[in-house]
Design a protein around this motif. Structure first.
Motif, short mmCIF file in Angstrom:
data_model
loop_
_atom_site.label_atom_id
_atom_site.label_comp_id
_atom_site.label_asym_id
_atom_site.label_seq_id
_atom_site.Cartn_x
_atom_site.Cartn_y
_atom_site.Cartn_z
N VAL A 188 -38.99 1.12 27.71
CA VAL A 188 -38.26 0.24 28.61
C VAL A 188 -36.77 0.48 28.41
CG1 VAL A 188 -37.75 -2.15 29.26
CG2 VAL A 188 -40.06 -1.52 28.52
N PHE A 189 -36.07 0.79 29.49
CA PHE A 189 -34.61 0.91 29.42
C PHE A 189 -34.02 -0.42 29.85
CE2 PHE A 189 -30.29 1.95 30.55
CZ PHE A 189 -29.93 2.92 29.63
N ALA A 190 -33.23 -1.03 28.97
CA ALA A 190 -32.66 -2.36 29.22
C ALA A 190 -31.15 -2.23 29.37
CB ALA A 190 -33.01 -3.31 28.08
N GLU A 191 -30.65 -2.40 30.59
CA GLU A 191 -29.23 -2.28 30.89
C GLU A 191 -28.60 -3.67 30.93
OE1 GLU A 191 -25.53 -0.51 32.34
OE2 GLU A 191 -27.31 0.39 31.45
N PRO A 192 -27.73 -4.01 29.97
CA PRO A 192 -27.14 -5.36 29.94
C PRO A 192 -26.01 -5.50 30.96
CG PRO A 192 -26.24 -4.05 28.17
CD PRO A 192 -27.26 -3.17 28.86
N SER A 193 -25.57 -6.72 31.14
CA SER A 193 -24.41 -7.00 31.99
C SER A 193 -23.19 -7.22 31.11
CB SER A 193 -24.65 -8.25 32.84
OG SER A 193 -23.44 -8.68 33.45
N PRO A 194 -22.05 -6.65 31.47
CA PRO A 194 -20.83 -6.91 30.69
C PRO A 194 -20.36 -8.36 30.80
CG PRO A 194 -20.32 -5.68 32.68
CD PRO A 194 -21.81 -5.72 32.59
N TYR A 195 -20.94 -9.11 31.74
CA TYR A 195 -20.56 -10.50 31.93
C TYR A 195 -21.40 -11.46 31.09
CZ TYR A 195 -18.32 -8.42 36.01
OH TYR A 195 -17.58 -7.62 36.84
N THR A 196 -22.40 -10.93 30.37
CA THR A 196 -23.30 -11.76 29.60
C THR A 196 -23.01 -11.60 28.11
OG1 THR A 196 -25.03 -11.50 31.27
CG2 THR A 196 -25.73 -12.26 29.10
N PRO A 197 -22.82 -12.68 27.36
CA PRO A 197 -22.61 -12.55 25.92
C PRO A 197 -23.77 -11.83 25.24
CG PRO A 197 -22.12 -14.78 26.66
CD PRO A 197 -22.77 -14.07 27.81
N PRO A 198 -23.49 -11.00 24.25
CA PRO A 198 -24.56 -10.20 23.63
C PRO A 198 -25.75 -11.01 23.14
CG PRO A 198 -22.40 -9.42 22.92
CD PRO A 198 -22.16 -10.68 23.70
N HIS A 199 -25.51 -12.21 22.58
CA HIS A 199 -26.61 -12.96 21.99
C HIS A 199 -27.53 -13.61 23.04
CE1 HIS A 199 -23.55 -16.06 22.71
NE2 HIS A 199 -24.54 -16.94 22.73
N THR A 200 -27.12 -13.56 24.32
CA THR A 200 -27.97 -14.15 25.37
C THR A 200 -28.60 -13.10 26.28
OG1 THR A 200 -26.12 -14.39 26.93
CG2 THR A 200 -26.49 -16.21 25.39
N ARG A 201 -28.45 -11.83 25.96
CA ARG A 201 -28.96 -10.78 26.83
C ARG A 201 -30.47 -10.63 26.70
NH1 ARG A 201 -24.17 -6.31 25.65
NH2 ARG A 201 -22.57 -7.33 26.93
N PHE A 202 -31.16 -10.59 27.82
CA PHE A 202 -32.60 -10.38 27.87
C PHE A 202 -33.33 -11.23 26.81
CE2 PHE A 202 -30.82 -6.17 29.18
CZ PHE A 202 -31.11 -6.31 30.51
N PRO A 203 -33.27 -12.54 26.94
CA PRO A 203 -33.88 -13.41 25.93
C PRO A 203 -35.35 -13.10 25.72
CG PRO A 203 -33.43 -14.62 27.97
CD PRO A 203 -32.74 -13.30 28.08
N GLY A 204 -35.71 -12.91 24.46
CA GLY A 204 -37.11 -12.68 24.11
C GLY A 204 -37.56 -11.24 24.24
N LEU A 205 -36.70 -10.36 24.78
CA LEU A 205 -37.14 -8.99 25.05
C LEU A 205 -37.58 -8.24 23.79
CD1 LEU A 205 -37.56 -6.66 27.00
CD2 LEU A 205 -35.13 -6.10 26.78
N PRO A 206 -36.85 -8.28 22.68
CA PRO A 206 -37.28 -7.49 21.53
C PRO A 206 -38.67 -7.87 21.00
CG PRO A 206 -35.01 -8.23 21.27
CD PRO A 206 -35.59 -8.97 22.44
N HIS A 207 -39.10 -9.10 21.24
CA HIS A 207 -40.39 -9.56 20.71
C HIS A 207 -41.48 -9.60 21.78
CE1 HIS A 207 -37.90 -10.70 17.31
NE2 HIS A 207 -37.17 -11.46 18.10
N ALA A 208 -41.15 -9.14 22.98
CA ALA A 208 -42.08 -9.32 24.09
C ALA A 208 -43.07 -8.17 24.23
CB ALA A 208 -41.30 -9.47 25.40
N THR A 209 -42.82 -7.08 23.54
CA THR A 209 -43.62 -5.90 23.81
C THR A 209 -43.63 -4.97 22.61
OG1 THR A 209 -43.86 -3.99 25.26
CG2 THR A 209 -41.63 -4.75 24.84
N ASP A 210 -44.63 -4.13 22.55
CA ASP A 210 -44.67 -3.06 21.55
C ASP A 210 -44.01 -1.80 22.07
OD1 ASP A 210 -46.06 -4.64 19.73
OD2 ASP A 210 -48.00 -4.10 20.58
N SER A 211 -43.51 -1.84 23.31
CA SER A 211 -42.86 -0.68 23.89
C SER A 211 -41.55 -0.37 23.17
CB SER A 211 -42.58 -0.91 25.37
OG SER A 211 -43.76 -1.13 26.09
N THR A 212 -41.12 0.87 23.26
CA THR A 212 -39.82 1.26 22.74
C THR A 212 -38.73 0.77 23.69
OG1 THR A 212 -40.74 3.23 21.70
CG2 THR A 212 -38.37 3.22 22.09
#
Length: 311
Positions: A188-212
Motif C-alpha cells: 500500500v502506498f500512502a501519500e500524506p497531505s502537507p496540511y495534516t499534522p504527522p500524528h493524525t495522518r491515516f489513523p489506524g493505518l499501520p495496524h490495519a493490515t499485514d501489507s507493506t
C-alpha cells in the motif's frame, strides 16, 4: 489528440489556455487539439449529473492523447490539472508543463530548488517551459505606467506560448505506449497531505493490515528529484494507493497519484475527513475538483480507512 490542461475557475486562466490551444491548432489542426471547458461545452452542458458527465468526457479524451500540455502556476497547483498530468504520465504520454511563475520551491530552507512545489511535478515533466521574467521594457507609448507594465506581461506571455508550441512540435510523432506496470504483492502506498499534522495522518493505518506500507521520501530527501522518481515507481508498483486529500484543494502529489491510478485501473481511495463543497450552475455539488471526485472514492472516517485496507 493534444490535450491542453488548465485551471478552469478564472477567466484569465481559460483565456491563456485558449490562446495556447489556438496556436497549437494552427500548427496541428483543430481536430488534433482538445481544450476542456470549451470542447466539453461546460457552461451549457445539461446532464443529470453534470459534474460526472464532464469528468467522463475529459477522461475519454485523456485515454486517446498523444501528449498533454498543462499550465501550472503558483504554490497551490490546480488539483484537476495535476490529476490529468498523473493520468497522462502513467500512460506514457509526453507531458509539457508551462509556467510563468517567478518563484522556485524547496522542501527545506536551504534545500535544493525545484520549479514546482512538489518535486513529483518536475519529475513527470517531459519538458518544462518556463518564462519567469517580464518582457523587456520598451519606450513609453504615451500611456500610464500600468499600461506599460501590462505590455511587459503580454510580451512574457507571448514568448511562453511560442516556446510551448515549439516544444510540442519537437515531440516524437509516434503515439505513446501504455506501460504495463507489475505490482508487488500486498503493498500500500500512502501519500500524506502537507496540511495534516504527522500524528493524525491515516489513523489506524499501520495496524490495519499485514501489507507493506510505503510512504513518500521526496519531501525529506537531499535529492528530491531522484526521490520523487522512486516515489512514483513505488506508488505504481503498489497493489493499492491511499492518499490524504485534506487541504484547501487536493495536494499535488495526491492528485497526481489519483490520476495515475485512474489511468491504470489501480485500486485507490482518498482519505477526506472534511471538505468544502463547490456549487456551479446546473451541476451537482462537488466535494472536490470533479476530476478528483470521480476518479477515487472518498473515505471519511478512520474506520473506513481500516476496512478498506483490510478488504
Amino acid at each position: 489528440m493534444y490535450y491542453v490542461a488548465h485551471r478552469l475557475f478564472a477567466a484569465h486562466d481559460r483565456a491563456l489556455a485558449a490562446l495556447l490551444a489556438d496556436r497549437l491548432a494552427l500548427k496541428l489542426g483543430e481536430d488534433q487539439v482538445f481544450l476542456p471547458f470549451c470542447d466539453t461545452d461546460e457552461e451549457d452542458l445539461v446532464a443529470d449529473l453534470k459534474g460526472q458527465r464532464l469528468f467522463e468526457l475529459d477522461r475519454d479524451r485523456l485515454r486517446r492523447i498523444r501528449a498533454l500540455i498543462a499550465i501550472v502556476h503558483g504554490p497551490s497547483p490546480d488539483d484537476g490539472v495535476c490529476m490529468e498530468i498523473g493520468y497522462a504520465a502513467a500512460l506514457g504520454a509526453p507531458v509539457i508543463l508551462l509556467t510563468t511563475d517567478f518563484q522556485d520551491y524547496s522542501t527545506a530552507l536551504h534545500g535544493p530548488h525545484t520549479v514546482f512545489p512538489d518535486p513529483l511535478l518536475d519529475t513527470l515533466a517531459t519538458r518544462i517551459i518556463r518564462f519567469p521574467r517580464l518582457g523587456t521594457p520598451t519606450e513609453p507609448q504615451g500611456g500610464s505606467r500600468f499600461a506599460d507594465f501590462a505590455a511587459r506581461n503580454h510580451t512574457q506571455t507571448q514568448h511562453a506560448l511560442n516556446a510551448c508550441v515549439d516544444a510540442v512540435l519537437q515531440l516524437p510523432t509516434r503515439p505513446p505506449t501504455t506501460p504495463s506496470p507489475s505490482r508487488d504483492t500486498d503493498t500500500v502506498f500512502a501519500e500524506p497531505s502537507p496540511y495534516t499534522p504527522p500524528h493524525t495522518r491515516f489513523p489506524g493505518l499501520p495496524h490495519a493490515t499485514d501489507s507493506t506500507i510505503r510512504v513518500p521520501t521526496r519531501f525529506a530527501a537531499a535529492d528530491p528529484i531522484t526521490a520523487a522518481r522512486h516515489d512514483w515507481a513505488a506508488a505504481l508498483r503498489s497493489t493499492h494507493i491511499i492518499v490524504d486529500a485534506s487541504g484547501p484543494e487536493t495536494p499535488p502529489g495526491a492528485a497526481l497519484l489519483i490520476g495515475a491510478a485512474c489511468a491504470t485501473g489501480q485500486p485507490a481511495v482518498m482519505y477526506l475527513p472534511r471538505s468544502t463543497y463547490t456549487h456551479a450552475s446546473g451541476r451537482e455539488p462537488n466535494y472536490r475538483n470533479l476530476m478528483i471526485q470521480y476518479s477515487a472514492v472518498a473515505l471519511r472516517t478512520p474506520s473506513e480507512v481500516t476496512t478498506w485496507i483490510r478488504a
